[in-house]
Design a protein around this motif. Structure first.
Motif, mmCIF file in Angstrom:
data_model
loop_
_atom_site.group_PDB
_atom_site.id
_atom_site.type_symbol
_atom_site.label_atom_id
_atom_site.label_comp_id
_atom_site.label_asym_id
_atom_site.label_seq_id
_atom_site.Cartn_x
_atom_site.Cartn_y
_atom_site.Cartn_z
ATOM 1 N N THR A 23 -71.459 15.985 36.041
ATOM 2 C CA THR A 23 -72.244 14.766 35.784
ATOM 3 C C THR A 23 -71.396 13.504 35.907
ATOM 4 O OG1 THR A 23 -71.827 14.998 33.415
ATOM 5 C CG2 THR A 23 -73.888 15.949 34.277
ATOM 6 N N ALA A 24 -70.072 13.657 36.088
ATOM 7 C CA ALA A 24 -69.184 12.497 36.213
ATOM 8 C C ALA A 24 -69.226 11.883 37.615
ATOM 9 C CB ALA A 24 -67.760 12.893 35.870
ATOM 10 N N ALA A 25 -69.944 12.501 38.522
ATOM 11 C CA ALA A 25 -70.004 11.984 39.893
ATOM 12 C C ALA A 25 -70.601 10.584 39.905
ATOM 13 C CB ALA A 25 -70.830 12.915 40.765
ATOM 14 N N LYS A 26 -69.959 9.696 40.631
ATOM 15 C CA LYS A 26 -70.462 8.334 40.774
ATOM 16 C C LYS A 26 -71.379 8.273 41.978
ATOM 17 C CE LYS A 26 -66.299 6.312 38.864
ATOM 18 N NZ LYS A 26 -65.111 5.524 39.166
ATOM 19 N N ARG A 27 -72.393 7.440 41.863
ATOM 20 C CA ARG A 27 -73.343 7.271 42.954
ATOM 21 C C ARG A 27 -73.191 5.859 43.498
ATOM 22 N NH1 ARG A 27 -77.829 8.619 45.586
ATOM 23 N NH2 ARG A 27 -79.618 7.237 45.584
ATOM 24 N N CYS A 28 -73.199 5.755 44.808
ATOM 25 C CA CYS A 28 -73.079 4.451 45.448
ATOM 26 C C CYS A 28 -74.347 4.215 46.269
ATOM 27 C CB CYS A 28 -71.849 4.418 46.347
ATOM 28 S SG CYS A 28 -71.572 2.801 47.086
ATOM 29 N N ASP A 29 -74.964 3.072 46.050
ATOM 30 C CA ASP A 29 -76.213 2.763 46.743
ATOM 31 C C ASP A 29 -76.018 1.886 47.974
ATOM 32 O OD1 ASP A 29 -77.764 4.256 45.004
ATOM 33 O OD2 ASP A 29 -77.988 2.603 43.597
ATOM 34 N N LEU A 30 -74.782 1.740 48.424
ATOM 35 C CA LEU A 30 -74.526 0.932 49.611
ATOM 36 C C LEU A 30 -74.855 1.712 50.882
ATOM 37 C CD1 LEU A 30 -71.077 -0.592 48.625
ATOM 38 C CD2 LEU A 30 -73.255 -1.797 48.767
ATOM 39 N N PRO A 31 -75.171 1.010 51.961
ATOM 40 C CA PRO A 31 -75.350 1.699 53.244
ATOM 41 C C PRO A 31 -74.028 2.340 53.677
ATOM 42 C CG PRO A 31 -75.899 -0.643 53.428
ATOM 43 C CD PRO A 31 -75.388 -0.419 52.059
ATOM 44 N N PHE A 32 -74.114 3.422 54.446
ATOM 45 C CA PHE A 32 -72.894 4.126 54.840
ATOM 46 C C PHE A 32 -73.055 4.780 56.202
ATOM 47 C CE2 PHE A 32 -75.515 7.251 52.715
ATOM 48 C CZ PHE A 32 -75.362 8.391 53.487
ATOM 49 N N ALA A 33 -71.912 5.152 56.759
ATOM 50 C CA ALA A 33 -71.854 5.964 57.970
ATOM 51 C C ALA A 33 -71.069 7.223 57.621
ATOM 52 C CB ALA A 33 -71.160 5.213 59.095
ATOM 53 N N VAL A 34 -71.388 8.312 58.276
ATOM 54 C CA VAL A 34 -70.660 9.559 58.079
ATOM 55 C C VAL A 34 -69.529 9.586 59.106
ATOM 56 C CG1 VAL A 34 -70.797 12.077 58.088
ATOM 57 C CG2 VAL A 34 -72.722 10.717 57.231
#
Length: 187
Positions: A134-145
């Motif tokens: 549950t410690a995983a941080k979530r990022c709502d920014l656009p991204f590329a793989v």
């Protein structure tokens, strides 16, 4: 930053725009690394932050000479059927500017646990107790793989478009065309 070059993804029934943009950015990264350019920046004029999507429009910023040199190395091999390539054009007068930078997020608890074990000699159970899933941080920014060329690891390249500024700020760009200090024209 007196010129720009637009690259627009063409619709493709087999590949979604997110996959094509990731492939395009991987190719650009290799090209910028190979030519050792730190004076070419990028932006995404139709990015959609609300859906974490970079859009289908990549804009390269730099001098006419830098953009011509990049085009001369034929870095778009394999992408030409998927991209409409513009010509280097002068930046319009009276534009605003913004930072386009990478944001790194420690979002993989398993990787962080391995790091804790290696650096601090913890047991796997102790590392799991300190860093639960549950410690995983979530990022709502656009991204590329992206794929690292050295380690072959796949990672998300999160990209933030900073606030609009009236004056440009000088600096250098990394091999992704991103900078936390330099701005690119925004129009």
């Amino acid at each position: 930053m007196d010129h720009y070059l637009d690259l627009k993804l063409l619709p493709d029934p087999e590949f979604p725009p997110t996959q094509l943009m990731s492939a395009l950015l991987n190719k650009l990264h290799r090209a910028l690394h190979d030519v050792r350019r730190n004076n070419i920046g990028i932006s995404f004029p139709d990015t959609r932050h609300s859906i974490r999507h970079l859009g289908s429009h990549l804009r390269l910023h730099g001098s006419h000479e830098a953009l011509d040199q990049l085009l001369a190395i034929n870095w778009l091999t394999g992408m030409r059927d998927h991209v409409h390539i513009g010509q280097p054009c002068p930046v319009p007068a009276h534009v605003q500017h913004r930072h386009v930078c990478r944001v790194q997020v420690d979002s993989n608890p398993e990787r962080l646990r391995r790091r804790l074990i290696k650096r601090h000699g913890l047991s796997e159970d102790e590392a799991r107790r300190r860093l639960p899933d549950t410690a995983a941080k979530r990022c709502d920014l656009p991204f590329a793989v992206m794929r690292s060329h050295t380690s072959q690891q796949v990672f998300h390249l999160f990209i933030r478009h900073g606030p609009l500024l009236e004056q440009p700020q000088a600096g250098t760009f990394n091999a992704y065309g991103l900078s936390s200090s330099a701005t690119v024209p925004w129009f």
